[in-house]
Write an enzyme that holds these catalytic residues in place. Sequence first.
Site, PDB file in Angstrom:
ATOM      1  N   SER A  29     -57.695  14.396  -9.425  1.00 21.03           N
ATOM      2  CA  SER A  29     -57.659  13.370 -10.459  1.00 21.03           C
ATOM      3  C   SER A  29     -56.256  12.812 -10.620  1.00 21.03           C
ATOM      4  O   SER A  29     -55.260  13.522 -10.406  1.00 21.03           O
ATOM      5  CB  SER A  29     -58.124  13.971 -11.794  1.00 21.03           C
ATOM      6  OG  SER A  29     -57.837  13.117 -12.871  1.00 21.03           O
ATOM      7  N   TYR A  53     -57.752  19.853 -18.481  1.00 17.45           N
ATOM      8  CA  TYR A  53     -58.496  19.233 -17.376  1.00 17.45           C
ATOM      9  C   TYR A  53     -57.559  18.969 -16.204  1.00 17.45           C
ATOM     10  O   TYR A  53     -57.862  19.321 -15.053  1.00 17.45           O
ATOM     11  CB  TYR A  53     -59.136  17.927 -17.846  1.00 17.45           C
ATOM     12  CG  TYR A  53     -59.708  17.099 -16.724  1.00 17.45           C
ATOM     13  CD1 TYR A  53     -60.840  17.522 -16.029  1.00 17.45           C
ATOM     14  CD2 TYR A  53     -59.111  15.888 -16.350  1.00 17.45           C
ATOM     15  CE1 TYR A  53     -61.365  16.766 -14.985  1.00 17.45           C
ATOM     16  CE2 TYR A  53     -59.638  15.125 -15.316  1.00 17.45           C
ATOM     17  CZ  TYR A  53     -60.762  15.568 -14.642  1.00 17.45           C
ATOM     18  OH  TYR A  53     -61.271  14.817 -13.607  1.00 17.45           O
TER      19      TYR A  53
END
Length: 334
Positions: A127, A152
């Site tokens: 990501s 995350y």
Amino acid sequence: MKVFVSGAAGFIGFNLSLRLISEGYDVIGYDNLNDYYDVNLKKDRLKVLEQKDKFVFVRGTLENKELLEYIFQQEKPDYVVNLAAQAGVRYSLDNPRAYIDSNIVGFLNILECCRNFTVKHLVFASSSSVYGGNKSLPFSTSDNVDHPISLYAATKKSNELMAHTYSHLFDIPCTGLRFFTVYGPWGRPDMALFLFTKAIDQNQPIKVFNYGKMIRDFTYIDDIVEGVFRVMKHIPKKMLDADERGDTGSSTVAPYKIYNIGNNNPVELEHYIEVIEKCLGRKAIKEYLPLQAGDVPATYAQVDDLMRDVGFKPETSVEEGISKFIDWYKEYYK
């Protein structure tokens, strides 16, 4: 050729599976169909996939080591594309354990399966969030990414480290892909485009964080899928000398690579909203709010190495991409 796609009922996994099937690959789809967002949307994606002869679906979690091993033993996939993960920066503030279970324990199980049941190439989703609070733009894969600002992001950075370790120790070809704000038809309801469209359509206020001063490298789903497909076929090789890799940011000799997949054209959030308003023919009611914890004010992908290695860079404009999403949204929700 068989491809194991985890997260096959998810936004990217669904679209990638369709592309793989169209290219003649057999796809083993794997997903737990959790309720992080509307399960009916996931089931509707699956209905489309299950109409294809070259698709089989297994429901399960990444944490289920025994089930994963059984699938790998029975199906013997040639390629593995791991897109399953607990997603969302903001959700990680409230439910941190979900990220450890799925993104760390689950990814370890994927790596173990790739180790014990030889695969040609493991491609996994990372990501843009791994860049954390980096101020230097555009983000380059040679940048330091040791300071994530959400759990995350920390799990995605961990995935990159875990994959490199397995690639180095067991010669497993691995490629990590840092996705930048993916959007488009069949997209996630927790993402800005979906939230904004629904609210504007229903004449409800939209939450505009950082008082609208956000910049995002919005990347259209078809561009993401094209990038993943090309990278999957571009298998990294072990190097005798790290300098052979051609990128000064990596000193590894393992068959391992990281790429950004972003539009390389950041857009201001206010302009993004204007395009949605134009497509819907309605004005937004804006509620301006401060930057949320874990969020970053700007993302911008450098994609030179993606261009160099697979001859591709995303180029779909937000005007074209949002228009296609709105058309799908109107049809799907009647």
